[in-house]
Design a protein around this motif. Sequence first.
Motif, PDB file in Angstrom:
ATOM      1  N   TYR A 149       7.152  10.004  -5.737  1.00 50.51           N
ATOM      2  CA  TYR A 149       8.669   9.342  -5.496  1.00 50.51           C
ATOM      3  C   TYR A 149       9.060   7.872  -6.206  1.00 50.51           C
ATOM      4  O   TYR A 149       8.180   7.081  -6.266  1.00 50.51           O
ATOM      5  CB  TYR A 149       8.961   8.656  -3.895  1.00 50.51           C
ATOM      6  N   PRO A 150      10.366   7.728  -6.678  1.00 51.51           N
ATOM      7  CA  PRO A 150      10.945   6.594  -6.814  1.00 51.51           C
ATOM      8  C   PRO A 150      10.648   5.484  -5.599  1.00 51.51           C
ATOM      9  O   PRO A 150      11.020   6.103  -4.672  1.00 51.51           O
ATOM     10  CB  PRO A 150      12.268   6.709  -7.603  1.00 51.51           C
ATOM     11  N   VAL A 151      10.245   4.376  -5.996  1.00 47.73           N
ATOM     12  CA  VAL A 151      10.307   3.534  -4.803  1.00 47.73           C
ATOM     13  C   VAL A 151      11.040   2.190  -5.091  1.00 47.73           C
ATOM     14  O   VAL A 151      10.941   1.368  -6.207  1.00 47.73           O
ATOM     15  CB  VAL A 151       8.820   2.931  -4.385  1.00 47.73           C
ATOM     16  N   ILE A 152      11.755   1.715  -3.995  1.00 47.68           N
ATOM     17  CA  ILE A 152      12.571   0.406  -4.219  1.00 47.68           C
ATOM     18  C   ILE A 152      11.783  -0.661  -3.229  1.00 47.68           C
ATOM     19  O   ILE A 152      11.437  -0.266  -1.986  1.00 47.68           O
ATOM     20  CB  ILE A 152      14.000   0.563  -3.605  1.00 47.68           C
ATOM     21  N   PHE A 153      11.255  -1.823  -3.751  1.00 47.56           N
ATOM     22  CA  PHE A 153      10.461  -2.651  -2.927  1.00 47.56           C
ATOM     23  C   PHE A 153      10.987  -4.048  -2.954  1.00 47.56           C
ATOM     24  O   PHE A 153      10.906  -4.572  -3.938  1.00 47.56           O
ATOM     25  CB  PHE A 153       9.075  -2.562  -3.292  1.00 47.56           C
ATOM     26  N   LEU A 154      11.246  -4.499  -1.647  1.00 47.01           N
ATOM     27  CA  LEU A 154      12.070  -6.044  -1.644  1.00 47.01           C
ATOM     28  C   LEU A 154      11.025  -6.732  -0.435  1.00 47.01           C
ATOM     29  O   LEU A 154      10.983  -6.300   0.525  1.00 47.01           O
ATOM     30  CB  LEU A 154      13.237  -6.031  -1.293  1.00 47.01           C
ATOM     31  N   ILE A 196      11.619  -2.612   2.460  1.00 48.71           N
ATOM     32  CA  ILE A 196      12.217  -4.060   2.903  1.00 48.71           C
ATOM     33  C   ILE A 196      11.263  -4.714   3.678  1.00 48.71           C
ATOM     34  O   ILE A 196      10.922  -4.471   4.990  1.00 48.71           O
ATOM     35  CB  ILE A 196      13.544  -3.908   3.391  1.00 48.71           C
ATOM     36  N   ASP A 197      10.496  -5.793   3.150  1.00 46.19           N
ATOM     37  CA  ASP A 197       9.467  -6.541   3.913  1.00 46.19           C
ATOM     38  C   ASP A 197       9.872  -7.802   4.495  1.00 46.19           C
ATOM     39  O   ASP A 197      10.568  -8.614   3.658  1.00 46.19           O
ATOM     40  CB  ASP A 197       8.093  -6.699   2.809  1.00 46.19           C
ATOM     41  N   GLU A 198       9.620  -8.058   5.675  1.00 50.26           N
ATOM     42  CA  GLU A 198      10.035  -9.332   6.261  1.00 50.26           C
ATOM     43  C   GLU A 198      11.495  -9.716   6.162  1.00 50.26           C
ATOM     44  O   GLU A 198      12.139 -10.590   6.031  1.00 50.26           O
ATOM     45  CB  GLU A 198       9.339 -10.640   5.603  1.00 50.26           C
ATOM     46  N   TYR A 199      12.232  -8.564   6.810  1.00 49.17           N
ATOM     47  CA  TYR A 199      13.500  -8.654   6.488  1.00 49.17           C
ATOM     48  C   TYR A 199      14.161  -9.547   7.367  1.00 49.17           C
ATOM     49  O   TYR A 199      15.388 -10.112   6.888  1.00 49.17           O
ATOM     50  CB  TYR A 199      14.190  -7.117   6.896  1.00 49.17           C
ATOM     51  N   ASP A 200      13.668 -10.022   8.192  1.00 45.78           N
ATOM     52  CA  ASP A 200      14.410 -11.197   9.124  1.00 45.78           C
ATOM     53  C   ASP A 200      14.008 -12.610   9.007  1.00 45.78           C
ATOM     54  O   ASP A 200      14.490 -13.530   9.387  1.00 45.78           O
ATOM     55  CB  ASP A 200      14.031 -10.911  10.630  1.00 45.78           C
ATOM     56  N   THR A 201      13.340 -12.802   7.850  1.00 42.86           N
ATOM     57  CA  THR A 201      12.948 -14.131   7.364  1.00 42.86           C
ATOM     58  C   THR A 201      14.101 -15.033   7.203  1.00 42.86           C
ATOM     59  O   THR A 201      14.436 -16.043   7.566  1.00 42.86           O
ATOM     60  CB  THR A 201      11.761 -14.197   6.480  1.00 42.86           C
ATOM     61  N   PRO A 202      15.035 -14.568   6.192  1.00 44.81           N
ATOM     62  CA  PRO A 202      16.085 -15.291   5.795  1.00 44.81           C
ATOM     63  C   PRO A 202      17.292 -15.494   7.301  1.00 44.81           C
ATOM     64  O   PRO A 202      17.788 -16.432   7.162  1.00 44.81           O
ATOM     65  CB  PRO A 202      16.720 -14.533   4.910  1.00 44.81           C
ATOM     66  N   MET A 220       0.834  -1.424  -0.052  1.00 41.24           N
ATOM     67  CA  MET A 220      -0.005  -0.061   0.000  1.00 41.24           C
ATOM     68  C   MET A 220       0.851   1.221   0.040  1.00 41.24           C
ATOM     69  O   MET A 220       0.542   2.029  -0.780  1.00 41.24           O
ATOM     70  CB  MET A 220      -0.918  -0.083   1.188  1.00 41.24           C
ATOM     71  N   LEU A 221       1.798   1.231   0.703  1.00 36.47           N
ATOM     72  CA  LEU A 221       2.642   2.365   1.056  1.00 36.47           C
ATOM     73  C   LEU A 221       3.719   2.763  -0.617  1.00 36.47           C
ATOM     74  O   LEU A 221       3.838   3.682  -0.938  1.00 36.47           O
ATOM     75  CB  LEU A 221       3.922   2.136   2.089  1.00 36.47           C
ATOM     76  N   ARG A 222       3.827   1.451  -1.263  1.00 39.11           N
ATOM     77  CA  ARG A 222       4.636   1.502  -2.311  1.00 39.11           C
ATOM     78  C   ARG A 222       3.712   2.266  -3.420  1.00 39.11           C
ATOM     79  O   ARG A 222       4.161   2.860  -4.192  1.00 39.11           O
ATOM     80  CB  ARG A 222       5.019   0.103  -2.934  1.00 39.11           C
ATOM     81  N   VAL A 223       2.260   1.731  -3.567  1.00 41.94           N
ATOM     82  CA  VAL A 223       1.474   2.151  -4.515  1.00 41.94           C
ATOM     83  C   VAL A 223       1.231   3.561  -4.061  1.00 41.94           C
ATOM     84  O   VAL A 223       1.124   4.634  -5.205  1.00 41.94           O
ATOM     85  CB  VAL A 223       0.084   1.410  -4.561  1.00 41.94           C
ATOM     86  N   PHE A 224       1.118   4.046  -3.109  1.00 46.67           N
ATOM     87  CA  PHE A 224       0.719   5.550  -2.765  1.00 46.67           C
ATOM     88  C   PHE A 224       1.801   6.404  -3.132  1.00 46.67           C
ATOM     89  O   PHE A 224       1.657   7.411  -3.574  1.00 46.67           O
ATOM     90  CB  PHE A 224       0.525   5.617  -1.111  1.00 46.67           C
ATOM     91  N   PHE A 225       3.000   6.100  -2.872  1.00 50.16           N
ATOM     92  CA  PHE A 225       4.244   6.903  -3.045  1.00 50.16           C
ATOM     93  C   PHE A 225       4.863   7.205  -4.166  1.00 50.16           C
ATOM     94  O   PHE A 225       5.440   7.919  -4.661  1.00 50.16           O
ATOM     95  CB  PHE A 225       5.316   6.815  -1.695  1.00 50.16           C
ATOM     96  N   GLU A 226       4.931   5.852  -4.882  1.00 55.15           N
ATOM     97  CA  GLU A 226       5.484   5.612  -6.078  1.00 55.15           C
ATOM     98  C   GLU A 226       5.072   6.257  -7.503  1.00 55.15           C
ATOM     99  O   GLU A 226       3.980   6.671  -7.688  1.00 55.15           O
ATOM    100  CB  GLU A 226       5.618   4.096  -6.594  1.00 55.15           C
ATOM    101  N   ILE A 227       6.041   6.992  -8.076  1.00 55.37           N
ATOM    102  CA  ILE A 227       5.951   7.599  -9.361  1.00 55.37           C
ATOM    103  C   ILE A 227       5.327   6.399 -10.458  1.00 55.37           C
ATOM    104  O   ILE A 227       6.016   5.340 -10.592  1.00 55.37           O
ATOM    105  CB  ILE A 227       7.045   8.254  -9.803  1.00 55.37           C
ATOM    106  N   SER A 228       4.341   6.526 -11.237  1.00 54.66           N
ATOM    107  CA  SER A 228       3.714   5.709 -12.145  1.00 54.66           C
ATOM    108  C   SER A 228       3.353   6.488 -13.300  1.00 54.66           C
ATOM    109  O   SER A 228       2.963   7.507 -13.323  1.00 54.66           O
ATOM    110  CB  SER A 228       2.591   4.864 -11.191  1.00 54.66           C
ATOM    111  N   ASP A 229       3.098   5.610 -14.587  1.00 47.98           N
ATOM    112  CA  ASP A 229       2.763   6.344 -15.728  1.00 47.98           C
ATOM    113  C   ASP A 229       1.203   6.396 -15.658  1.00 47.98           C
ATOM    114  O   ASP A 229       0.662   7.050 -16.229  1.00 47.98           O
ATOM    115  CB  ASP A 229       2.961   5.261 -16.809  1.00 47.98           C
ATOM    116  N   GLU A 230       0.715   5.468 -14.664  1.00 50.46           N
ATOM    117  CA  GLU A 230      -0.822   5.514 -14.553  1.00 50.46           C
ATOM    118  C   GLU A 230      -1.111   6.527 -13.532  1.00 50.46           C
ATOM    119  O   GLU A 230      -0.261   6.891 -12.505  1.00 50.46           O
ATOM    120  CB  GLU A 230      -1.533   4.262 -14.315  1.00 50.46           C
TER     121      GLU A 230
END
Length: 564
Positions: free
Chosen positions: A97-102, A183-189, A62-72
């Motif tokens: 904003y440009p967004v990096i999401f992992l 970074i989502d669920e950073y501690d799983t690995p 949700m945060l990604r979609v809200f903040f991210e620069i997009s063509d649509e």
Amino acid sequence: MKGSNEKTIKSLPIGISDYVRAQSEYYYVDKTLLIKEFLDRRPLVSLFTRPRRFGKTLNMDMLRVFFEISDEDTSRYFADKAIWNCGEEYRAYQGKYPVIFLTFKDVKFDTWEATIDKIRGLLQEEYGRHQELLDSEKLSQYEKIYFTKILDSSANEVELTSALERLSKMLAAHYGKAPIIIIDEYDTPIQEGYSKDFYDEIIGFMRNFFSGAFKDNKNLSYGFLTGILRIAQESIFSGLNNLSVNTVMDEEYDSFFGFTSDEVKKMLEYYGMSKKESELKDWYDGYLFGSEEIYNPWSVINYISRGGIPQAYWVNTGKNEILEDLLKVATDDITERLYALLHGERIIARIDQNVVYSSLTEEPANIYSLLLVAGYLKAPKKELQADGSYLCEVSIPNREIAAVYKSEILSHFLQVGVITRNTANKIAESLYANDYKKLQNSVAEYMDKSISFYDGGTEGFYHGLMLGLIALMDNQYKIKSNRESGDGRYDICLIPREEKYPGIIMELKWKEKLSEAALVSLAEEALVQIDELRYDSELTEDGIADIIKFGIAFSGKKVCIKTK
């Protein structure tokens, strides 16, 4: 499906972590005010720690979609949400904003080689989302060469550690605005590394990987991380003094992960299941995040979608390694406390939110801290200590988690050989068939197996014995015990939950170095004592006529059982 008024009833988003799909195609619980709370506080880097399956990935998307620069025009995904009514000062941030999401939620492998390969693949996907950079006139040729290495999976481990830092620099140069990194669920690995013996490798990698992204990175607008643990002691975030950590103990953001009572009430009304509120609460409520009462969202969604069948849905979403580790290191004290918790009691525990997996073997008492942050305990009362830890009263949150404990205890006892599957099946079958004789034989077999595993005559043995009984027979019985100090005697009373089952009384005695004849005599003495001291009075007062009595004597590794 259609309701009586012919309106279309939306499906529930089981396993949907894609915000655009969740809010358009499914019943969506609006958590967009998380954006407002963040923008009001505006920390540079935020870490949210919550149990698994409590909506972390969906919120981050949700945060990604809200903040991210997009063509649509992505504002349409928020136009009917709570954040849009908060005013232009918040809407102005949408799509800027440009967004990096992992997300690392699926990085669960047995080896370091497989883990780093998966991370390499995730970075390849994320770089692939930003391929406009390859045509950018604002990037130098060496940056594009590095970008291509990530895209074709030829980057080595050292090169991968700088992937976030270098991508953020390229995005900032191209867009003239520093990106947001999620970074989502950073501690799983990291958890996998602990349980699969590549802990040092994953910690070493993550330290450099996150340091480049979040520490002194001038090409960063904001950072968000989610996980179960805050792993500060591992110095993954060493020197990251701009990190704002939000845990289950904090009141900030307390209503945004999991469902509140009001949200659950509305959902039940929507699906015409308001009459199920009491059962739903009993099974899936009971969490306390900050000062907010929270329901397990995964279980609530599954319960409603199945038409109101109460089950331990959450336990089936992944391994319960933390509980497995608890049972491996359990001291007599921990076993006794676990037994008390299963009986609905509260225990006092020191909760240190900086605990790490590797500290379990050195300090087993840390298990309570891990169990709390992982969702296996709640803290109805807490008091902050001078060193930053909490002194808490903790208890099991609800019926679902009690069922998880029991299934894990049973599987542990089966695994280590204290109970065989055959013995467990015999007890279950004899209870189902109401076969008293078979039940007597099965319980005798269980006792015999237990004494061969435990050190007879210690407190840990008796509590372990009862934990096993609870795991085996809890669906049919409420189990009570009354320990009397001084003579090593335990009374166990199994009160049937339904009339068709017999009541069970056990009198346990033990003495050191007994002969076979003396052991038999002691078992008979225990059996006589049940009648003489009228231990069955509680059962008879409850109208239970069929009562099986066990006199059980232990001496070292020997056991003798007399029944009537």
